[in-house]
Enzyme design. Structure first.
Site, PDB file in Angstrom:
ATOM      1  N   CYS A   1       1.123  -1.061   0.195  1.00  0.00           N
ATOM      2  CA  CYS A   1       0.277  -0.021   0.287  1.00  0.00           C
ATOM      3  C   CYS A   1       0.775   1.083  -0.169  1.00  0.00           C
ATOM      4  O   CYS A   1       2.015   0.750  -0.221  1.00  0.00           O
ATOM      5  CB  CYS A   1      -0.699  -0.334   1.188  1.00  0.00           C
TER       6      CYS A   1
ATOM      7  N   ASN B   1       2.624   2.007   4.213  1.00  0.00           N
ATOM      8  CA  ASN B   1       2.468   0.274   5.030  1.00  0.00           C
ATOM      9  C   ASN B   1       2.490   0.639   6.519  1.00  0.00           C
ATOM     10  O   ASN B   1       3.180  -0.028   7.533  1.00  0.00           O
ATOM     11  CB  ASN B   1       3.953   0.113   4.664  1.00  0.00           C
TER      12      ASN B   1
ATOM     13  N   CYS C   1      -1.500   0.869   7.041  1.00  0.00           N
ATOM     14  CA  CYS C   1      -2.781   1.056   7.288  1.00  0.00           C
ATOM     15  C   CYS C   1      -3.298  -0.495   6.493  1.00  0.00           C
ATOM     16  O   CYS C   1      -3.917  -1.608   7.226  1.00  0.00           O
ATOM     17  CB  CYS C   1      -3.727   1.419   6.955  1.00  0.00           C
ATOM     18  N   ARG C   2      -3.147  -0.302   5.398  1.00  0.00           N
ATOM     19  CA  ARG C   2      -3.828  -1.471   4.733  1.00  0.00           C
ATOM     20  C   ARG C   2      -3.355  -2.681   4.562  1.00  0.00           C
ATOM     21  O   ARG C   2      -3.954  -4.285   4.485  1.00  0.00           O
ATOM     22  CB  ARG C   2      -4.691  -0.961   3.162  1.00  0.00           C
ATOM     23  N   SER C   3      -1.975  -3.454   3.720  1.00  0.00           N
ATOM     24  CA  SER C   3      -0.985  -3.707   3.700  1.00  0.00           C
ATOM     25  C   SER C   3      -1.359  -5.287   4.618  1.00  0.00           C
ATOM     26  O   SER C   3      -0.969  -5.892   4.818  1.00  0.00           O
ATOM     27  CB  SER C   3       1.064  -3.250   3.315  1.00  0.00           C
TER      28      SER C   3
ATOM     29  N   ASP D   1      -8.438   3.391   1.464  1.00  0.00           N
ATOM     30  CA  ASP D   1      -7.798   3.714   2.604  1.00  0.00           C
ATOM     31  C   ASP D   1      -8.034   4.435   4.208  1.00  0.00           C
ATOM     32  O   ASP D   1      -8.418   5.745   3.685  1.00  0.00           O
ATOM     33  CB  ASP D   1      -6.217   5.651   2.311  1.00  0.00           C
TER      34      ASP D   1
END
Length: 153
Positions: free
Chosen positions: A8, A11, A13-15, A123
């Site tokens: 993401c 690095n 939040c999402r990934s 995001d």
């Protein structure tokens, strides 16, 4: 050994959420010795930091460990170090592809989500909606693991 990298922007939040969820699924299925998971960001703002508090809270509520996850930046070496590079949005994918070609299969995470309404995982750093992102991440990780298991047969 099958190696998966989630990517993401920062690095945090999402990934890392996807990394933690996928690690959890792999452990649950007894595949820890056959599949490894990591995550990275295309930006360098958060290198060395743990996941965002919203990501940690979403994982904690479900008993999913985020222990040991720290932000790092994507590098050109990742293109050959991983079998799958799964980008959380189309912008991340473009950034990864700018590094060139490697042996990894590059895909956008939402390709794994049935009936996706958008090509991008929102995001939550900007939206604050970590629960929506968790639901997408869980569904996509389950589908990716299903595909990998089929490939392993």
């Amino acid at each position: 050994m099958i190696r998966i990298l989630f990517v993401c922007l920062g690095n945090i939040c999402r990934s890392p959420m996807a990394e933690a969820v996928m690690r959890h699924l792999i452990e649950r299925e007894g595949l820890s010795g056959r599949i490894t998971v990591d995550s990275a960001g295309t930006g360098d703002w958060h290198i060395g930091k743990p996941p965002h508090a919203g990501t940690r809270e979403a994982l904690d509520r479900r008993g999913i460990s985020w222990e040991g996850i720290r932000a790092r930046q994507f590098t050109k070496r990742d293109l050959d170090a991983f079998d799958y590079i799964v980008c959380m949005d189309t912008s991340n994918r473009r950034d990864v592809e700018r590094f060139g070609r490697g042996s990894a299969r590059i895909l956008t995470f939402m390709e794994l989500v049935r009936d996706a309404r958008s090509p991008d995982v929102p995001d939550p750093y900007y939206t604050g909606n970590f629960e929506e992102v968790y639901a997408l991440v869980e569904e996509g990780c389950e589908e990716l693991l299903r595909r990998i298991r089929k490939e392993m047969e």
